[in-house]
Write a protein that holds these residues in place. Structure first.
Motif, mmCIF file in Angstrom:
data_model
loop_
_atom_site.group_PDB
_atom_site.id
_atom_site.type_symbol
_atom_site.label_atom_id
_atom_site.label_comp_id
_atom_site.label_asym_id
_atom_site.label_seq_id
_atom_site.Cartn_x
_atom_site.Cartn_y
_atom_site.Cartn_z
ATOM 1 N N PRO A 1 -4.086 2.535 7.139
ATOM 2 C CA PRO A 1 -4.603 1.660 6.080
ATOM 3 C C PRO A 1 -4.389 0.180 6.335
ATOM 4 O O PRO A 1 -5.146 -0.647 5.814
ATOM 5 N N HIS A 2 -3.367 -0.187 7.098
ATOM 6 C CA HIS A 2 -3.060 -1.605 7.251
ATOM 7 C C HIS A 2 -3.766 -2.215 8.450
ATOM 8 O O HIS A 2 -4.444 -3.228 8.339
ATOM 9 N N GLN A 3 -3.618 -1.618 9.632
ATOM 10 C CA GLN A 3 -4.270 -2.070 10.862
ATOM 11 C C GLN A 3 -3.941 -3.510 11.216
ATOM 12 O O GLN A 3 -4.721 -4.190 11.880
ATOM 13 N N GLY A 4 -2.799 -4.002 10.737
ATOM 14 C CA GLY A 4 -2.389 -5.366 11.066
ATOM 15 C C GLY A 4 -3.140 -6.448 10.339
ATOM 16 O O GLY A 4 -3.013 -7.622 10.690
ATOM 17 N N LYS A 5 -3.947 -6.092 9.353
ATOM 18 C CA LYS A 5 -4.740 -7.073 8.603
ATOM 19 C C LYS A 5 -4.336 -7.019 7.128
ATOM 20 O O LYS A 5 -4.827 -6.180 6.370
ATOM 21 N N THR A 6 -3.436 -7.900 6.732
ATOM 22 C CA THR A 6 -2.910 -7.853 5.371
ATOM 23 C C THR A 6 -3.982 -8.134 4.337
ATOM 24 O O THR A 6 -3.985 -7.543 3.253
ATOM 25 N N ASP A 7 -4.924 -9.025 4.640
ATOM 26 C CA ASP A 7 -5.959 -9.337 3.649
ATOM 27 C C ASP A 7 -6.857 -8.127 3.389
ATOM 28 O O ASP A 7 -7.207 -7.841 2.236
ATOM 29 N N ALA A 8 -7.224 -7.390 4.449
ATOM 30 C CA ALA A 8 -8.045 -6.190 4.268
ATOM 31 C C ALA A 8 -7.253 -5.105 3.539
ATOM 32 O O ALA A 8 -7.784 -4.395 2.681
ATOM 33 N N PHE A 9 -5.960 -4.984 3.858
ATOM 34 C CA PHE A 9 -5.104 -4.005 3.181
ATOM 35 C C PHE A 9 -4.991 -4.328 1.695
ATOM 36 O O PHE A 9 -4.998 -3.439 0.842
ATOM 37 N N HIS A 10 -4.909 -5.616 1.390
ATOM 38 C CA HIS A 10 -4.853 -6.037 -0.012
ATOM 39 C C HIS A 10 -6.113 -5.636 -0.755
ATOM 40 O O HIS A 10 -6.064 -5.157 -1.893
ATOM 41 N N ARG A 11 -7.264 -5.805 -0.111
ATOM 42 C CA ARG A 11 -8.516 -5.438 -0.781
ATOM 43 C C ARG A 11 -8.579 -3.933 -1.040
ATOM 44 O O ARG A 11 -9.095 -3.498 -2.076
ATOM 45 N N VAL A 12 -8.059 -3.135 -0.116
ATOM 46 C CA VAL A 12 -8.042 -1.680 -0.329
ATOM 47 C C VAL A 12 -7.146 -1.327 -1.505
ATOM 48 O O VAL A 12 -7.527 -0.547 -2.392
ATOM 49 N N LEU A 13 -5.947 -1.891 -1.566
ATOM 50 C CA LEU A 13 -5.023 -1.569 -2.654
ATOM 51 C C LEU A 13 -5.536 -2.081 -3.992
ATOM 52 O O LEU A 13 -5.269 -1.469 -5.037
ATOM 53 N N SER A 14 -6.272 -3.178 -3.979
ATOM 54 C CA SER A 14 -6.802 -3.701 -5.241
ATOM 55 C C SER A 14 -7.793 -2.736 -5.874
ATOM 56 O O SER A 14 -8.043 -2.802 -7.085
ATOM 57 N N LEU A 15 -8.378 -1.835 -5.082
ATOM 58 C CA LEU A 15 -9.263 -0.820 -5.637
ATOM 59 C C LEU A 15 -8.492 0.148 -6.527
ATOM 60 O O LEU A 15 -9.018 0.683 -7.502
ATOM 61 N N LEU A 16 -7.218 0.363 -6.207
ATOM 62 C CA LEU A 16 -6.385 1.265 -6.998
ATOM 63 C C LEU A 16 -5.942 0.611 -8.298
ATOM 64 O O LEU A 16 -5.906 1.254 -9.349
#
Length: 487
Positions: free
Chosen positions: A284-299
């Motif tokens: 889920p993270h892949q070293g990209k905190t901004d993309a990971f943040h967008r995924v978690l914001s869906l929850l």
């Protein structure tokens, strides 16, 4: 039939036993006041609707089994017992039971299932879905998955959970849209009337390829009206189809490079439309905190309002993850052996002179082509060069087949050749190596300088090398030195 006060009868209107308090004649009929113990109420019932218990209650094995099972389920729900593992064809592993238990421990079933590859995230999602269905919380479920995984989802849901999901491929969307043309007069119930307004409501359980329903912003040759109609049928109607549970496999693909990327907009729409949401991703993270943040914001958009909210204490309650080194079976034994890696250098030896020269020639072709592509900012040609390098290290046949396909593309070079990338940059990185290779070889990308001659020369060398097999000597006349450098 004479009705006697204070005797027990069966009320066919209320489908339960009752006690007659009094019976009075009324206009030629007998009316009875009866007590219903099930609701602790007194009601008036015609005597004709009362039946002696001896005649009303017959022994029916199926009815007894049904009532007993219903009673056990009702009792289990009051004790927070998990019902999903019962009656499935797969025996859940301890970490899968733990994931199910944790997911159902709170009121909000919105989690990121992030087990490492091979630990059965699909099984966990199926168990959670089944538990929610048994508890009467879910009736409509949507699964969004990459194109290559949708048939696997259909199979696993059917085999392991006896759940039938309808796969809607891109070509099927036109068929669904035709439902809206059916005449209202032939429809007979509310479900069908609803389907005519939104075809996605036709099936209660759907599996859909991710990229077939993401919204579009523009497409070459399309008007704004065509784009709007496309998005209405494929995206807006899907989001508004009344889903109870949405499951997204490979959910890291929803992160995108910005919050305007089509996949993220799809995820945001579905996240806001369903009360229950499961995002599945081993990376889920892949070293990209901004993309990971967008995924978690869906929850939870409020909990993860900005990138500064991505801290361990906040993330942990939303993520269910098991590592392979901690996974065990029912007996407590490790599921996987400890991984131990070491580098073993292997010399070419005298038996492979042709293969070695081919490798070195392809490496030189890759090096020059990659450097030129990067200088000209043609990233996709650079990717193609890297993939050629992987193939020549794989086998002679692999590089020969790929060189043939590249040469076919170069020889048909005309005004239709493109310099444009065949995939949006934010989605390209999500493809695995094989998918990237297939895509690049199928798209007619313009060549770099002198590439056609070089590929032709390398292909001849690969064919000769393949014919020679593993002979101790290079075949006579095999010249693998590359042609003159690029202009």
């Amino acid at each position: 039939m004479a009705i006697e006060a204070y005797r027990w009868y069966y009320s066919t209107d209320h489908r339960q036993v009752c006690q007659v308090i009094e019976a009075q004649p009324l206009w030629g009929e007998t009316a009875c006041r009866v007590w219903l113990p099930g609701s602790d109420s007194v009601v008036r019932v015609p005597a004709s609707r009362l039946t002696p218990i001896s005649k009303a209650l017959t022994v029916d094995p199926d009815n007894i089994a049904y009532v007993a099972a219903a009673a056990r389920i009702a009792d289990a729900l009051t004790r927070d017992v998990l019902l999903a593992p019962v009656g499935v064809s797969v025996i859940p592993l301890p970490h899968q039971i733990r994931a199910l238990s944790r997911a159902l421990s709170g009121d909000r079933v919105r989690y990121l299932l992030a087990d490492e590859v091979g630990l059965g995230k699909t099984i966990e999602a199926g168990l959670i879905m089944r538990e929610l269905k048994l508890r009467g919380l879910v009736s409509r479920t949507l699964v969004i998955a990459p194109k290559g995984l949708v048939t696997q989802w259909v199979s696993e849901m059917r085999v392991h959970f006896n759940e039938e999901f309808q796969l809607i491929a891109p070509d099927d969307l036109q068929t669904l849209s035709r439902i809206s043309k059916i005449d209202d007069s032939v429809l007979c119930d509310a479900t069908q009337q609803s389907a005519i307004k939104n075809p996605w409501r036709t099936f209660p359980q759907l599996i859909v390829p991710m990229d077939s329903v993401k919204p579009l912003e523009k497409r070459r040759g399309w008007s704004e009206a065509q784009i709007a109609e496309f998005n209405r049928v494929r995206f807006e109607d899907l989001v508004s189809a009344g889903w109870d549970l949405v499951i997204v496999d490979e959910a890291h693909r929803l992160g995108g490079s910005t919050d305007q990327v089509a996949r993220y907009r799809l995820g945001r729409g579905l996240a806001e439309a369903a009360p229950y949401l499961l995002l599945l991703s081993a990376t889920p993270h892949q070293g990209k905190t901004d993309a990971f943040h967008r995924v978690l914001s869906l929850l939870d958009a409020d909990e993860f309002a900005d990138i500064g909210s991505i801290v361990k204490e906040r993330v942990q309650p939303y993520v269910i993850r098991t590592e392979k080194r901690r996974a065990i079976d029912a007996a407590g034994r490790p599921l996987f052996k400890p991984r131990c890696t070491q580098l073993l250098p292997i010399a070419w030896g005298e038996g492979y002179p042709g293969q070695r020269q081919l490798y070195e020639a392809v490496t030189e072709y890759v090096r020059e082509g990659y450097n030129q592509a990067i200088q000209e900012k043609r990233t996709y040609i650079g990717f193609l060069m890297i993939l050629f390098q992987r193939l020549v290290a794989s086998s002679t046949r692999a590089i020969r087949v790929s060189l043939e396909r590249r040469l076919d593309s170069l020889e048909s070079q005309d005004e239709d050749m493109t310099l444009l990338p065949p995939y949006p940059p934010e989605e390209w990185a999500d493809l695995d190596g094989q998918e990237q290779m297939e895509l690049l070889l199928s798209v007619r990308l313009k060549s770099t300088d002198n590439e056609r001659a070089e590929v032709s020369h390398l292909l001849e060398a690969a064919l000769r090398c393949e014919e020679s097999g593993c002979q101790s000597r290079s075949p006579s006349g095999l010249d693998l030195s590359p042609p003159t450098g690029r202009d």
